[in-house]
Design a protein around this motif. Structure first.
Motif, PDB file in Angstrom:
ATOM      1  N   VAL A 125      -4.346   5.522  -0.594  1.00 19.58           N
ATOM      2  CA  VAL A 125      -5.476   5.363  -1.498  1.00 19.58           C
ATOM      3  C   VAL A 125      -5.878   3.889  -1.543  1.00 19.58           C
ATOM      4  CG1 VAL A 125      -4.077   4.970  -3.561  1.00 19.58           C
ATOM      5  CG2 VAL A 125      -6.285   6.114  -3.782  1.00 19.58           C
ATOM      6  N   TYR A 126      -7.134   3.661  -1.860  1.00 21.55           N
ATOM      7  CA  TYR A 126      -7.664   2.301  -1.890  1.00 21.55           C
ATOM      8  C   TYR A 126      -7.209   1.553  -3.142  1.00 21.55           C
ATOM      9  CZ  TYR A 126     -10.850   3.450   1.942  1.00 21.55           C
ATOM     10  OH  TYR A 126     -11.371   3.800   3.163  1.00 21.55           O
ATOM     11  N   ASP A 127      -7.114   0.241  -3.017  1.00 17.90           N
ATOM     12  CA  ASP A 127      -6.695  -0.586  -4.145  1.00 17.90           C
ATOM     13  C   ASP A 127      -7.617  -0.462  -5.351  1.00 17.90           C
ATOM     14  OD1 ASP A 127      -4.421  -1.540  -2.961  1.00 17.90           O
ATOM     15  OD2 ASP A 127      -5.164  -3.583  -2.617  1.00 17.90           O
ATOM     16  N   ASP A 128      -8.902  -0.177  -5.126  1.00 18.19           N
ATOM     17  CA  ASP A 128      -9.854  -0.111  -6.230  1.00 18.19           C
ATOM     18  C   ASP A 128     -10.112   1.313  -6.715  1.00 18.19           C
ATOM     19  OD1 ASP A 128     -11.270   0.821  -4.063  1.00 18.19           O
ATOM     20  OD2 ASP A 128     -12.966  -0.567  -4.273  1.00 18.19           O
ATOM     21  N   ASP A 129      -9.249   2.243  -6.338  1.00 17.48           N
ATOM     22  CA  ASP A 129      -9.425   3.630  -6.747  1.00 17.48           C
ATOM     23  C   ASP A 129      -9.285   3.752  -8.266  1.00 17.48           C
ATOM     24  OD1 ASP A 129      -9.406   6.598  -5.684  1.00 17.48           O
ATOM     25  OD2 ASP A 129      -7.922   6.480  -7.287  1.00 17.48           O
ATOM     26  N   PRO A 130     -10.223   4.411  -8.957  1.00 18.58           N
ATOM     27  CA  PRO A 130     -10.161   4.479 -10.427  1.00 18.58           C
ATOM     28  C   PRO A 130      -8.950   5.254 -10.947  1.00 18.58           C
ATOM     29  CG  PRO A 130     -11.974   5.807  -9.563  1.00 18.58           C
ATOM     30  CD  PRO A 130     -11.481   4.988  -8.431  1.00 18.58           C
ATOM     31  N   ALA A 131      -8.541   6.313 -10.258  1.00 17.85           N
ATOM     32  CA  ALA A 131      -7.355   7.051 -10.700  1.00 17.85           C
ATOM     33  C   ALA A 131      -6.108   6.192 -10.556  1.00 17.85           C
ATOM     34  CB  ALA A 131      -7.214   8.343  -9.887  1.00 17.85           C
ATOM     35  N   LEU A 132      -6.035   5.442  -9.466  1.00 15.34           N
ATOM     36  CA  LEU A 132      -4.898   4.549  -9.267  1.00 15.34           C
ATOM     37  C   LEU A 132      -4.853   3.485 -10.362  1.00 15.34           C
ATOM     38  CD1 LEU A 132      -2.552   3.331  -7.626  1.00 15.34           C
ATOM     39  CD2 LEU A 132      -4.276   2.078  -6.295  1.00 15.34           C
ATOM     40  N   ALA A 133      -5.996   2.897 -10.671  1.00 14.33           N
ATOM     41  CA  ALA A 133      -6.044   1.855 -11.706  1.00 14.33           C
ATOM     42  C   ALA A 133      -5.554   2.394 -13.041  1.00 14.33           C
ATOM     43  CB  ALA A 133      -7.464   1.312 -11.831  1.00 14.33           C
ATOM     44  N   GLY A 134      -5.972   3.605 -13.391  1.00 14.94           N
ATOM     45  CA  GLY A 134      -5.538   4.195 -14.641  1.00 14.94           C
ATOM     46  C   GLY A 134      -4.048   4.482 -14.669  1.00 14.94           C
ATOM     47  N   LEU A 135      -3.511   4.982 -13.560  1.00 19.38           N
ATOM     48  CA  LEU A 135      -2.078   5.257 -13.483  1.00 19.38           C
ATOM     49  C   LEU A 135      -1.261   3.973 -13.573  1.00 19.38           C
ATOM     50  CD1 LEU A 135      -1.694   8.016 -10.731  1.00 19.38           C
ATOM     51  CD2 LEU A 135      -1.355   8.250 -13.193  1.00 19.38           C
ATOM     52  N   ARG A 136      -1.712   2.923 -12.893  1.00 20.07           N
ATOM     53  CA  ARG A 136      -0.963   1.666 -12.916  1.00 20.07           C
ATOM     54  C   ARG A 136      -0.888   1.092 -14.330  1.00 20.07           C
ATOM     55  NH1 ARG A 136      -2.734  -2.515  -8.414  1.00 20.07           N
ATOM     56  NH2 ARG A 136      -0.858  -3.506  -9.257  1.00 20.07           N
ATOM     57  N   ALA A 138      -1.200   2.754 -17.184  1.00 18.40           N
ATOM     58  CA  ALA A 138      -0.370   3.624 -18.011  1.00 18.40           C
ATOM     59  C   ALA A 138       1.101   3.461 -17.674  1.00 18.40           C
ATOM     60  CB  ALA A 138      -0.806   5.080 -17.830  1.00 18.40           C
ATOM     61  N   ALA A 139       1.417   3.338 -16.396  1.00 17.29           N
ATOM     62  CA  ALA A 139       2.809   3.160 -15.977  1.00 17.29           C
ATOM     63  C   ALA A 139       3.392   1.874 -16.557  1.00 17.29           C
ATOM     64  CB  ALA A 139       2.887   3.145 -14.449  1.00 17.29           C
ATOM     65  N   ALA A 140       2.609   0.800 -16.532  1.00 17.68           N
ATOM     66  CA  ALA A 140       3.092  -0.484 -17.058  1.00 17.68           C
ATOM     67  C   ALA A 140       3.386  -0.410 -18.549  1.00 17.68           C
ATOM     68  CB  ALA A 140       2.060  -1.571 -16.771  1.00 17.68           C
ATOM     69  N   SER A 141       2.585   0.346 -19.288  1.00 20.57           N
ATOM     70  CA  SER A 141       2.774   0.416 -20.736  1.00 20.57           C
ATOM     71  C   SER A 141       3.848   1.410 -21.140  1.00 20.57           C
ATOM     72  CB  SER A 141       1.451   0.794 -21.415  1.00 20.57           C
ATOM     73  OG  SER A 141       1.075   2.122 -21.087  1.00 20.57           O
ATOM     74  N   ARG A 142       4.252   2.279 -20.211  1.00 23.72           N
ATOM     75  CA  ARG A 142       5.191   3.347 -20.550  1.00 23.72           C
ATOM     76  C   ARG A 142       6.507   3.244 -19.801  1.00 23.72           C
ATOM     77  NH1 ARG A 142       1.400   4.998 -23.354  1.00 23.72           N
ATOM     78  NH2 ARG A 142       1.525   6.910 -24.593  1.00 23.72           N
ATOM     79  N   GLY A 143       6.721   2.149 -19.122  1.00 28.32           N
ATOM     80  CA  GLY A 143       8.004   1.916 -18.495  1.00 28.32           C
ATOM     81  C   GLY A 143       8.236   2.615 -17.172  1.00 28.32           C
ATOM     82  N   TRP A 144       7.183   3.200 -16.601  1.00 29.39           N
ATOM     83  CA  TRP A 144       7.311   3.794 -15.284  1.00 29.39           C
ATOM     84  C   TRP A 144       7.404   2.685 -14.232  1.00 29.39           C
ATOM     85  CZ3 TRP A 144       5.964   9.119 -13.504  1.00 29.39           C
ATOM     86  CH2 TRP A 144       5.955  10.045 -14.560  1.00 29.39           C
ATOM     87  N   VAL A 145       8.109   2.949 -13.156  1.00 29.49           N
ATOM     88  CA  VAL A 145       8.187   2.018 -12.026  1.00 29.49           C
ATOM     89  C   VAL A 145       7.095   2.390 -11.030  1.00 29.49           C
ATOM     90  CG1 VAL A 145       9.607   1.158 -10.125  1.00 29.49           C
ATOM     91  CG2 VAL A 145      10.652   1.685 -12.340  1.00 29.49           C
ATOM     92  N   ALA A 146       6.288   1.429 -10.634  1.00 28.73           N
ATOM     93  CA  ALA A 146       5.219   1.655  -9.654  1.00 28.73           C
ATOM     94  C   ALA A 146       5.560   0.910  -8.370  1.00 28.73           C
ATOM     95  CB  ALA A 146       3.883   1.181 -10.212  1.00 28.73           C
ATOM     96  N   LEU A 147       5.785   1.656  -7.306  1.00 30.01           N
ATOM     97  CA  LEU A 147       6.122   1.076  -6.010  1.00 30.01           C
ATOM     98  C   LEU A 147       4.976   1.306  -5.036  1.00 30.01           C
ATOM     99  CD1 LEU A 147       9.778   2.456  -5.639  1.00 30.01           C
ATOM    100  CD2 LEU A 147       9.082   0.212  -6.515  1.00 30.01           C
ATOM    101  N   ASP A 148       4.587   0.264  -4.336  1.00 29.79           N
ATOM    102  CA  ASP A 148       3.515   0.425  -3.353  1.00 29.79           C
ATOM    103  C   ASP A 148       4.011   0.052  -1.971  1.00 29.79           C
ATOM    104  OD1 ASP A 148       2.170  -2.491  -2.517  1.00 29.79           O
ATOM    105  OD2 ASP A 148       3.261  -2.505  -4.417  1.00 29.79           O
ATOM    106  N   ARG A 149       3.384   0.621  -0.957  1.00 27.07           N
ATOM    107  CA  ARG A 149       3.644   0.197   0.412  1.00 27.07           C
ATOM    108  C   ARG A 149       2.309   0.081   1.137  1.00 27.07           C
ATOM    109  NH1 ARG A 149       6.735   5.529   2.933  1.00 27.07           N
ATOM    110  NH2 ARG A 149       5.008   7.004   2.751  1.00 27.07           N
ATOM    111  N   PHE A 150       2.147  -1.012   1.818  1.00 28.45           N
ATOM    112  CA  PHE A 150       0.888  -1.303   2.510  1.00 28.45           C
ATOM    113  C   PHE A 150       0.713  -0.363   3.697  1.00 28.45           C
ATOM    114  CE2 PHE A 150      -1.490  -3.621   5.794  1.00 28.45           C
ATOM    115  CZ  PHE A 150      -2.657  -3.905   5.111  1.00 28.45           C
TER     116      PHE A 150
END
Length: 375
Positions: A125-136, A138-150
């Protein structure tokens, strides 16, 4: 009593997870950004039919109206409880979110998802994807770990800017194109045409598959990345065309020589954005650049149809920059892992996930095929 004495309550948000794909997908896709309008029930149903799997759908409602619809299917060992957003790998794997959704539906979505899975994969998915932005967020505020790979860089062509600069294509380009067209015509009568909407009958897909079977894809690879053959992704695109809205976005420019298909360019038109998905040609006319000739015609038609940007996705074989494309957002795979023991393990093993990405910035054809089938 004055209105100022009333307390304004926050909008009521509710979430549920249902078996299978939800009809709410179409409602939310209709309220999503036009670039994501194809993420409909039929799109995900086509992916499940072509690549296998069984999905559930997490739906978030605001005051009874759906604003987020997240289909997810199990992937990997069952004991790990990992899910992935299903779909064809291109243009991307994401899910629809209403443009006015705001941040709160993502908070509710992750809280609900945590009761069903340990981790969620979204991507490529693209870096500017709106669903991705929302998940990131929410994850930061709720203690989820977000891992990305290029995965790769994308390339975008700003059609509006090209036209604003003056005459496009340039006269010199048109002269070169006419020269090549003249020599292609030595092989027979040329016919340039377009396919979209109700034109997506079996015969139209058969023509595109016929070109792929003659092309370098069949000669140099195992053919699994072909878009329209039986061995490739043909089942997906035929199934996707069953949704008339998606079929209306699917677009092909086709060159025939003496009635036989010789080259094609296949795109998905989403609002003012054109996703360039595939192109191929018959090697017997390769030296006269049939693909480039066809795509210039396609781009001129796109401008007339109101397209302002062409997204060429990953990789640059040279012609994209020649036409005028520039680097766009990066494309990545993401893994969101819920808090607790899964999150602790994810932090320790995160480097393995990142190293499994494509650091060269290109996806080989077999990597793309694997990406399409591993959800």
């Amino acid at each position: 009593m004055p209105l100022s004495d009333f307390t304004r309550l926050p909008p009521l948000l509710t979430a549920s997870v249902g078996d299978g794909l939800a009809s709410a997908l179409d409602t939310v896709a209709g309220r999503a950004a036009p670039t994501h309008g194809f993420l409909r029930y039929g799109w995900f149903a086509a992916a499940l039919a072509a690549y296998g799997g069984h999905a559930r759908t997490l739906t978030v409602l605001r005051e009874g109206a759906p604003v987020l619809a997240l289909p997810f299917a199990p992937t990997g060992p069952a004991a790990l409880r990992i899910a992935a957003v299903p779909g064809c790998y291109w243009p991307f794997r994401s899910f629809p979110v209403a443009q006015d959704a705001g941040a709160e539906p993502f908070d509710v979505a992750l809280d609900t998802l945590a009761r069903h899975v340990n981790a969620l994969r979204i991507g490529p998915v693209y870096d500017d994807d709106p669903a991705l932005a929302g998940l990131r967020a929410a994850a930061a505020s709720r203690g989820w770990v977000a891992l990305d790979r290029f995965v790769a860089e994308s390339f975008l062509l700003d059609m509006a800017a090209l036209r604003a600069e003056g005459i496009w294509p340039r006269n010199s380009t048109l002269r070169k194109n006419r020269f090549h067209e003249k020599h292609i015509a030595d092989h027979g009568a040329l016919d340039w045409s377009f396919v979209s909407g109700a034109g997506w009958r079996d015969e139209a897909f058969d023509d595109l598959a016929a070109v792929e079977r003659k092309s370098w894809i069949a000669e140099r690879t195992d053919g699994s990345d072909a878009k329209f053959t039986t061995a490739g992704h043909g089942a997906f695109w035929r199934a996707a065309a069953a949704d008339p809205v998606v079929a209306g976005m699917m677009w092909a420019a086709v060159l025939r020589i003496d009635g036989e298909p010789a080259a094609f360019s296949f795109d998905l038109n989403a609002g003012a954005l054109k996703y360039a998905i595939a192109n191929s040609y018959d090697p017997r006319v390769a030296k006269h650049s049939p693909g480039k000739l066809l795509y210039y015609r396609n781009l001129v038609r796109a401008i007339d149809d109101g397209i302002t940007t062409v997204d060429w996705g990953a990789g640059d074989s040279g012609y994209k920059r020649v036409i005028g494309a520039a680097a766009g957002p990066a494309i990545r795979d993401w893994l969101f892992v819920r808090p607790g023991l899964p999150g602790m393990i994810a932090r320790l093993a995160g480097s393995l996930w990142r190293r499994s990405g494509n650091r060269a910035g290109q996806l080989a054809a077999n990597d793309l095929a694997n990406a399409a089938s591993d959800a």
